[in-house]
Design a protein around this motif. Structure first.
Motif, PDB file in Angstrom:
ATOM      1  N   ILE A   9     -39.247 -41.889  25.650  1.00  0.00           N
ATOM      2  CA  ILE A   9     -39.621 -41.233  26.900  1.00  0.00           C
ATOM      3  C   ILE A   9     -38.524 -41.295  27.757  1.00  0.00           C
ATOM      4  CG2 ILE A   9     -41.881 -40.926  28.212  1.00  0.00           C
ATOM      5  CD1 ILE A   9     -43.296 -40.741  25.700  1.00  0.00           C
ATOM      6  N   ASN A  10     -37.993 -42.624  27.846  1.00  0.00           N
ATOM      7  CA  ASN A  10     -37.939 -43.774  29.364  1.00  0.00           C
ATOM      8  C   ASN A  10     -36.623 -43.198  29.280  1.00  0.00           C
ATOM      9  OD1 ASN A  10     -39.816 -45.147  30.641  1.00  0.00           O
ATOM     10  ND2 ASN A  10     -39.298 -47.323  28.994  1.00  0.00           N
ATOM     11  N   GLY A  11     -35.595 -42.690  27.893  1.00  0.00           N
ATOM     12  CA  GLY A  11     -34.684 -42.289  27.763  1.00  0.00           C
ATOM     13  C   GLY A  11     -34.325 -40.754  28.212  1.00  0.00           C
ATOM     14  N   VAL A  12     -35.364 -40.124  28.258  1.00  0.00           N
ATOM     15  CA  VAL A  12     -35.387 -38.568  28.786  1.00  0.00           C
ATOM     16  C   VAL A  12     -36.172 -38.584  30.387  1.00  0.00           C
ATOM     17  CG1 VAL A  12     -37.497 -36.530  28.869  1.00  0.00           C
ATOM     18  CG2 VAL A  12     -36.200 -37.097  27.017  1.00  0.00           C
ATOM     19  N   ALA A  13     -36.616 -39.938  30.594  1.00  0.00           N
ATOM     20  CA  ALA A  13     -37.200 -39.542  32.369  1.00  0.00           C
ATOM     21  C   ALA A  13     -35.778 -40.319  33.025  1.00  0.00           C
ATOM     22  CB  ALA A  13     -38.209 -41.176  32.700  1.00  0.00           C
ATOM     23  N   ILE A  42     -28.482 -47.019  25.935  1.00  0.00           N
ATOM     24  CA  ILE A  42     -28.574 -48.400  26.326  1.00  0.00           C
ATOM     25  C   ILE A  42     -29.554 -48.528  27.708  1.00  0.00           C
ATOM     26  CG2 ILE A  42     -26.734 -50.018  27.475  1.00  0.00           C
ATOM     27  CD1 ILE A  42     -24.547 -48.761  24.818  1.00  0.00           C
ATOM     28  N   VAL A  43     -29.027 -47.199  28.577  1.00  0.00           N
ATOM     29  CA  VAL A  43     -30.070 -47.586  29.500  1.00  0.00           C
ATOM     30  C   VAL A  43     -31.102 -47.671  29.536  1.00  0.00           C
ATOM     31  CG1 VAL A  43     -30.705 -46.516  31.825  1.00  0.00           C
ATOM     32  CG2 VAL A  43     -28.455 -46.533  31.211  1.00  0.00           C
ATOM     33  N   ALA A  44     -32.015 -47.138  29.018  1.00  0.00           N
ATOM     34  CA  ALA A  44     -33.832 -47.060  28.166  1.00  0.00           C
ATOM     35  C   ALA A  44     -34.087 -48.449  27.966  1.00  0.00           C
ATOM     36  CB  ALA A  44     -33.936 -45.548  27.514  1.00  0.00           C
ATOM     37  N   VAL A  45     -33.132 -48.363  27.100  1.00  0.00           N
ATOM     38  CA  VAL A  45     -33.457 -50.495  26.449  1.00  0.00           C
ATOM     39  C   VAL A  45     -33.336 -51.177  27.379  1.00  0.00           C
ATOM     40  CG1 VAL A  45     -32.864 -51.879  24.842  1.00  0.00           C
ATOM     41  CG2 VAL A  45     -32.726 -49.741  24.064  1.00  0.00           C
ATOM     42  N   ILE A  46     -32.538 -51.677  28.322  1.00  0.00           N
ATOM     43  CA  ILE A  46     -32.151 -52.300  29.049  1.00  0.00           C
ATOM     44  C   ILE A  46     -33.719 -52.213  30.103  1.00  0.00           C
ATOM     45  CG2 ILE A  46     -31.805 -53.223  31.163  1.00  0.00           C
ATOM     46  CD1 ILE A  46     -28.755 -52.251  29.875  1.00  0.00           C
ATOM     47  N   PHE A  47     -34.065 -50.515  30.067  1.00  0.00           N
ATOM     48  CA  PHE A  47     -34.705 -50.705  31.552  1.00  0.00           C
ATOM     49  C   PHE A  47     -36.262 -50.741  31.104  1.00  0.00           C
ATOM     50  CE2 PHE A  47     -37.941 -47.405  33.153  1.00  0.00           C
ATOM     51  CZ  PHE A  47     -37.786 -47.745  34.987  1.00  0.00           C
ATOM     52  N   ALA A  52     -40.782 -54.442  30.666  1.00  0.00           N
ATOM     53  CA  ALA A  52     -42.418 -55.333  30.500  1.00  0.00           C
ATOM     54  C   ALA A  52     -41.840 -56.752  30.359  1.00  0.00           C
ATOM     55  CB  ALA A  52     -41.257 -55.430  28.597  1.00  0.00           C
ATOM     56  N   LEU A  53     -40.214 -57.001  31.505  1.00  0.00           N
ATOM     57  CA  LEU A  53     -40.639 -58.783  31.464  1.00  0.00           C
ATOM     58  C   LEU A  53     -40.307 -58.894  32.772  1.00  0.00           C
ATOM     59  CD1 LEU A  53     -37.546 -60.160  28.796  1.00  0.00           C
ATOM     60  CD2 LEU A  53     -40.256 -60.508  28.061  1.00  0.00           C
ATOM     61  N   VAL A  54     -39.761 -58.320  33.322  1.00  0.00           N
ATOM     62  CA  VAL A  54     -39.379 -58.450  35.320  1.00  0.00           C
ATOM     63  C   VAL A  54     -40.894 -57.781  35.602  1.00  0.00           C
ATOM     64  CG1 VAL A  54     -38.574 -58.088  37.042  1.00  0.00           C
ATOM     65  CG2 VAL A  54     -37.642 -59.049  34.892  1.00  0.00           C
ATOM     66  N   LYS A  55     -41.252 -56.706  35.438  1.00  0.00           N
ATOM     67  CA  LYS A  55     -42.249 -55.898  36.273  1.00  0.00           C
ATOM     68  C   LYS A  55     -43.706 -56.583  36.889  1.00  0.00           C
ATOM     69  CE  LYS A  55     -44.008 -51.031  37.170  1.00  0.00           C
ATOM     70  NZ  LYS A  55     -43.805 -49.748  37.126  1.00  0.00           N
ATOM     71  N   LEU A  82     -36.034 -49.740  38.876  1.00  0.00           N
ATOM     72  CA  LEU A  82     -34.479 -49.306  38.590  1.00  0.00           C
ATOM     73  C   LEU A  82     -33.253 -49.669  39.043  1.00  0.00           C
ATOM     74  CD1 LEU A  82     -33.716 -46.362  37.355  1.00  0.00           C
ATOM     75  CD2 LEU A  82     -34.146 -45.033  40.224  1.00  0.00           C
ATOM     76  N   TRP A  83     -33.410 -50.145  40.030  1.00  0.00           N
ATOM     77  CA  TRP A  83     -32.008 -50.522  40.901  1.00  0.00           C
ATOM     78  C   TRP A  83     -31.820 -52.028  39.946  1.00  0.00           C
ATOM     79  CZ3 TRP A  83     -31.450 -55.574  43.318  1.00  0.00           C
ATOM     80  CH2 TRP A  83     -30.424 -56.237  44.142  1.00  0.00           C
ATOM     81  N   LEU A  84     -32.839 -53.005  39.737  1.00  0.00           N
ATOM     82  CA  LEU A  84     -32.123 -54.027  39.233  1.00  0.00           C
ATOM     83  C   LEU A  84     -31.559 -53.626  37.931  1.00  0.00           C
ATOM     84  CD1 LEU A  84     -31.860 -56.721  38.048  1.00  0.00           C
ATOM     85  CD2 LEU A  84     -34.509 -56.890  37.333  1.00  0.00           C
ATOM     86  N   THR A  85     -32.095 -52.559  36.309  1.00  0.00           N
ATOM     87  CA  THR A  85     -31.467 -52.161  35.887  1.00  0.00           C
ATOM     88  C   THR A  85     -30.219 -51.289  35.960  1.00  0.00           C
ATOM     89  OG1 THR A  85     -34.081 -51.274  35.227  1.00  0.00           O
ATOM     90  CG2 THR A  85     -32.116 -50.389  33.962  1.00  0.00           C
ATOM     91  N   SER A  86     -29.888 -51.442  36.765  1.00  0.00           N
ATOM     92  CA  SER A  86     -28.445 -50.719  37.929  1.00  0.00           C
ATOM     93  C   SER A  86     -27.296 -51.359  37.760  1.00  0.00           C
ATOM     94  CB  SER A  86     -28.992 -49.712  38.883  1.00  0.00           C
ATOM     95  OG  SER A  86     -27.247 -49.523  39.596  1.00  0.00           O
ATOM     96  N   LYS A  87     -28.187 -52.630  38.206  1.00  0.00           N
ATOM     97  CA  LYS A  87     -27.148 -53.988  38.522  1.00  0.00           C
ATOM     98  C   LYS A  87     -26.878 -54.652  37.177  1.00  0.00           C
ATOM     99  CE  LYS A  87     -26.917 -53.232  42.588  1.00  0.00           C
ATOM    100  NZ  LYS A  87     -25.450 -52.942  43.058  1.00  0.00           N
TER     101      LYS A  87
END
Length: 126
Positions: A9-13, A42-47, A52-55, A82-87
């Motif tokens: 679902i995160n990947g689709v989003a 990969i981005v979905a896993v990191i997001f 789960a940890l930072v938010k 989203l920005w942190l995932t980007s960085k």
């Protein structure tokens, strides 16, 4: 099994956000479809890990602002995640690039809405 569905679902989003928002792009080493799917995975896993940890920590620290703005500050929190995932992903060759604050806010709104709509289809563990 539920975690795998949530990752999907995160990947689709994230894919929909990258398609609909002009300032969000997905980059990989090649421009093939399988490469783009790998980048999205990969981005979905990191997001998911960032959420789960930072938010929860950011939401707790920003609780006065969330109360003061009647919850609208949560849009900023989603944009920051989203920005942190980007960085984080920009340090690899599989990248999610968010260009600016408003692109992150729009992407965060899209990701939240898609997660909410598709999350209705996933049963809870109860």
């Amino acid at each position: 099994m539920t975690l795998l569905i949530r990752l999907l679902i995160n990947g689709v989003a994230i894919w929909l956000a990258s398609e609909w928002v002009k300032g969000i792009t997905i980059h990989g080493p090649d421009n093939t479809t399988s490469d783009k799917l790998l980048v999205i995975a990969i981005v979905a896993v990191i997001f998911t890990i960032v959420n789960a940890l930072v938010k929860p920590i950011v939401k707790l620290l920003s609780l006065p602002l969330v109360i003061l703005t009647l919850g609208l500050f949560l849009l900023v929190v989603n944009a920051l995640m989203l920005w942190l995932t980007s960085k984080i992903t920009e340090t690899t060759s599989y990248q999610l690039h968010v260009d600016g604050f408003w692109a992150a806010v729009l992407g965060g709104i899209i990701i939240s809405l898609v997660n909410w709509v598709l999350g209705i289809l996933v049963p809870d563990r109860e």
